[in-house]
Scaffold this active site. Structure first.
Site, mmCIF file in Angstrom:
data_model
loop_
_atom_site.group_PDB
_atom_site.id
_atom_site.type_symbol
_atom_site.label_atom_id
_atom_site.label_comp_id
_atom_site.label_asym_id
_atom_site.label_seq_id
_atom_site.Cartn_x
_atom_site.Cartn_y
_atom_site.Cartn_z
ATOM 1 N N GLU A 61 0.784 -1.339 -0.020
ATOM 2 C CA GLU A 61 -0.151 -0.161 0.148
ATOM 3 C C GLU A 61 0.679 1.339 0.041
ATOM 4 O OE1 GLU A 61 -3.508 1.983 2.585
ATOM 5 O OE2 GLU A 61 -2.351 0.149 3.358
ATOM 6 N N ASP A 62 2.036 1.036 0.832
ATOM 7 C CA ASP A 62 2.319 2.538 1.049
ATOM 8 C C ASP A 62 4.018 2.504 -0.012
ATOM 9 O OD1 ASP A 62 0.695 3.431 2.640
ATOM 10 O OD2 ASP A 62 1.654 2.393 4.463
#
Length: 722
Positions: free
Chosen positions: A76-77
């Site tokens: 996600e990051d």
């Protein structure tokens, strides 16, 4: 923050066979990928996944879960894909990381859908692998521990509310009491700090008052058990502030009326010792009636097992006792995480050992929630039903053959019927409770024996939804109602299309509807008829597709507005509950309903059929105490789209030359057709006139009345009924 070697030592303390190289690689990879990223607190971001992994080691989770915790935010990051994770750490870990990632991405959705979609994805993901839920719960727990660093108060409140509504109940549903309790307490701090501080002050005062008594009571209970030959550990525990707040709200009582702020836990060696300890305690002190629960013989749905009893103990104190074994205590605190152990030289979840210990499948609650998804429905329904399943306390009832069925407290016979099987619920026509016929609104009590009386075919009235509390029952009822509505709309659509074709001089049976199926993207004729019945497609559109070269005369005949009348044709215009085949309909002359009016049906007990009234008709007062004759009705899309109806207006007009002509002109310009006119009460200045009009619907009638009121020659205008 846990250092690399500290994390590995914690894992190897309960799993000596853990893959140390894999853990090292994941730890370093997480630090490198998150790099210079910072959290709201200012700490390095990689501290978060490491702390999440540390939380899971307290629950003795397997190596794959610990690695997933370390990597749960990298997709996600960071510039990392699922394929990268598969290649470096294997497909099992890749699938777990992707599952957690998908759940996290939902938190950016709109307020209206986020909770529902989050819950839907949760249930589907964790039904495949509960480790996804364990990682997400640990992730939320660490985020809640640092929630005060988020500067936006609205965001803090949203996260705390979501934690209390979704995450804490899910933790409870799989028995993870420690996580559930901490999540509730952390959310309580942000959602109602005033109440929490007030309860905290009361608890502090109580500790000063009774703190010494707790150790005295523990010693005395331990002494009585030793005299009875039952080896045990005894300790007191204080009720948590949020648990106190919830009980104060639920029971509408004051703090001083709580009898279980301090409870005592008795830990013994075996299940037999639990019952021996219970006997010793009940012989030593008087038990409080109706305060005994045996969750060993009938475990809770989250597999919690213990004996609860309340006694008037030493010094006249009312004290609650919880009696359990060490294994039961671990399951009570750690839930599903208590079942990871060695089996066949491998470390993982051991459902067989758990079942052999007398418990049920610890994931039964999650699988039960999955069944809610099978019935579809909108996302708001899902949240409502799931919360009902997760929040309510239990009641235990039995089938006539002795099978135990656990239901939420407040459950009624229909909840029981649908818990046994959906078909049993759909065909239920009555119920016997403890051998006696009882109404379906009866609240079930612990120990009731419930027998469902079934009919030959499914009959599910819409008002059954008010006779259920479980999500399973309500979703099944909604599904049945949706199917019944679909069948009704299909019949209406077919009748409308047939009538339109006949008016154009065509026979529906002689043509193929394939061009219309392709044009309106419907798979079958029934789907097309349903679309027509619901008003998404007009019968004229179907006619134009099937006969693209239709001559002007036939098309005009097909599209001419139909007059709404009673009799067999009324079913094209009115639908609703209780409209059985062969039942005749007529529109009541006392109120002359037109499309757009709210309507209700009154069944004539003498066989004259069903009279359609407006909801404000004065005649309905005669039937207020006769609920059995009322039927809920609605106008069909066909009635609201392409019909004309008769209605009446009563007007008072100035008595001057040309005034009546002006009024008739206004009505004509507004699209109304005057079919009858009656003048009465003629005086020197004014006279009254009643107009019988053909109008499209109630809105059209209102428009005509407004146009008349705007004319200076008209004093008053009202709709006339009867």
């Amino acid at each position: 923050m846990l250092r690399q070697y500290e994390l590995i030592d914690k894992v190897r303390s309960y799993d000596p066979t853990a893959d140390e190289a894999l853990l090292n690689r994941a730890y370093v990879y997480a630090m490198r990928m998150h790099g210079s990223q910072k959290r709201a607190s200012g700490d390095p971001y990689f501290a978060h996944p490491i702390e999440v992994a540390g939380i899971l080691t307290d629950y003795r989770l397997d190596t794959a879960t610990i690695v997933t915790a370390l990597l749960h935010d990298v997709i996600e990051d960071c510039p990392v894909s699922r394929a990268d994770i598969d290649q470096l750490f294997g497909e099992e870990i890749g699938e777990l990381v992707e599952g957690v990632t998908k759940l996290s991405q939902l938190e950016g959705n709109s307020e209206h859908t986020r909770q529902a979609e989050n819950l839907r994805k949760f249930i589907l993901a964790i039904s495949k692998d509960v480790r996804v839920l364990m990682v997400k719960l640990a992730d939320r727990l660490h985020n809640m521990r640092t929630l005060e660093f988020i500067k936006n108060p609205a965001k803090r409140e949203r996260i705390a509310r979501e934690t209390l509504d979704i995450y804490a109940p899910l933790a409870r549903s799989i028995g993870c009491h420690r996580i559930c309790t901490e999540l509730e307490e952390l959310a309580f701090i942000h959602l109602n700090p005033v109440a929490r501080d007030a309860i905290g002050r009361r608890l502090s005062a109580l500790r000063q008052e009774q703190g010494g008594a707790v150790s005295v009571v523990s010693d005395e209970v331990l002494g009585k058990l030793a005299e009875g030959g039952v080896p045990a550990r005894v300790f007191g525990r204080e009720k948590h502030p949020f648990s106190i707040w919830r009980k104060l709200q639920r029971k509408s009582i004051g703090f001083s009326q709580l009898s279980d702020i301090y409870a005592f836990r008795v830990i013994v060696d075996s299940e037999e010792d639990c019952y021996r300890a219970l006997g010793v305690i009940h012989r030593a002190w008087s038990s409080v009636p109706e305060r005994f629960k045996d969750y060993i013989s009938t475990p809770k749905r989250n597999n919690y097992r213990s004996i609860h009893t309340t006694v008037v103990g030493p010094r006249g104190m009312r004290i609650e006792m919880q009696i359990r074994t060490e294994a039961m205590d671990r399951v009570a605190e750690d839930g599903v995480a208590a079942h990871w152990r060695y089996k066949n030289e491998s470390y993982g979840f051991d459902a067989e050992a758990q079942a052999a210990a007398g418990g049920r499948d610890p994931l039964v609650n999650l699988r039960h929630l999955v069944q809610l998804l099978e019935h579809g429905g909108d996302v708001d329904e899902l949240v409502e039903h799931a919360k009902l399943e997760m929040f309510l306390d239990q009641v235990f009832v039995f089938t006539p053959k002795g099978r135990l069925v656990s239901l939420p407290r407040g459950a009624m016979p229909l909840d029981f019927a649908y818990a046994v099987h959906t078909d049993v619920g759909d065909t239920c026509i009555g119920v016997k409770v403890n051998g006696e016929l009882r109404p379906l609104r009866t609240l079930l009590q612990n120990g009731d024996v419930v027998e469902v009386i079934r009919g030959a075919k499914p009959v599910v009235p819409p008002d059954w939804r008010s006779l259920t509390v479980t999500g399973r029952a309500r979703s099944a009822i909604r599904r049945h109602i949706r199917q019944s509505e679909k069948d009704e709309f299909t019949r209406l659509g077919r009748a409308t299309v047939e009538q339109t074709f006949e008016r154009a001089g065509k026979r529906l049976a002689d043509v193929s509807l394939r061009p219309a199926l392709d044009r309106f993207a419907t798979a079958a004729e029934d789907d097309l008829y349903e679309a027509v019945g619901r008003g998404r497609v007009t019968p004229t559109q179907v006619l134009d597709v099937v006969f693209p070269g239709l001559n002007a005369h036939d098309r005009e005949a097909a599209t001419a507005q139909r007059r709404i009348e009673g009799g067999a044709g009324a079913r094209l215009y009115v639908r609703g509950s209780g409209l059985t085949q062969g039942l005749t309909l007529h529109f009541a002359p006392c109120c002359s309903p037109v499309p757009g009016d709210r309507i209700v049906g009154i069944l004539d007990p003498e066989g004259a059929g069903l009279a359609v009234h407006t909801i404000d008709c004065a005649t309905l007062a005669e039937y207020e105490d006769r609920e059995e004759v009322w039927r809920d009705l609605q106008w069909t899309p066909e009635a609201e789209r392409n019909t004309i109806s008769r209605a009446s207006l009563a007007a008072t007009i100035k008595n001057a030359p040309g005034m009546l002509g002006q009024v008739c002109t206004v009505i004509g310009e507004a699209g109304g057709n005057i079919v009858n006119l009656r003048m009465h009460h003629r005086q020197r200045d004014f006279f009254d006139v009643d107009f019988d009009l053909e109008v499209k619907d109630a809105k059209h009638l209102t428009h005509i009345a407004a146009a008349l009121r705007a004319n200076p020659s008209v004093e008053t205008v009202d709709r006339a009924k009867g």
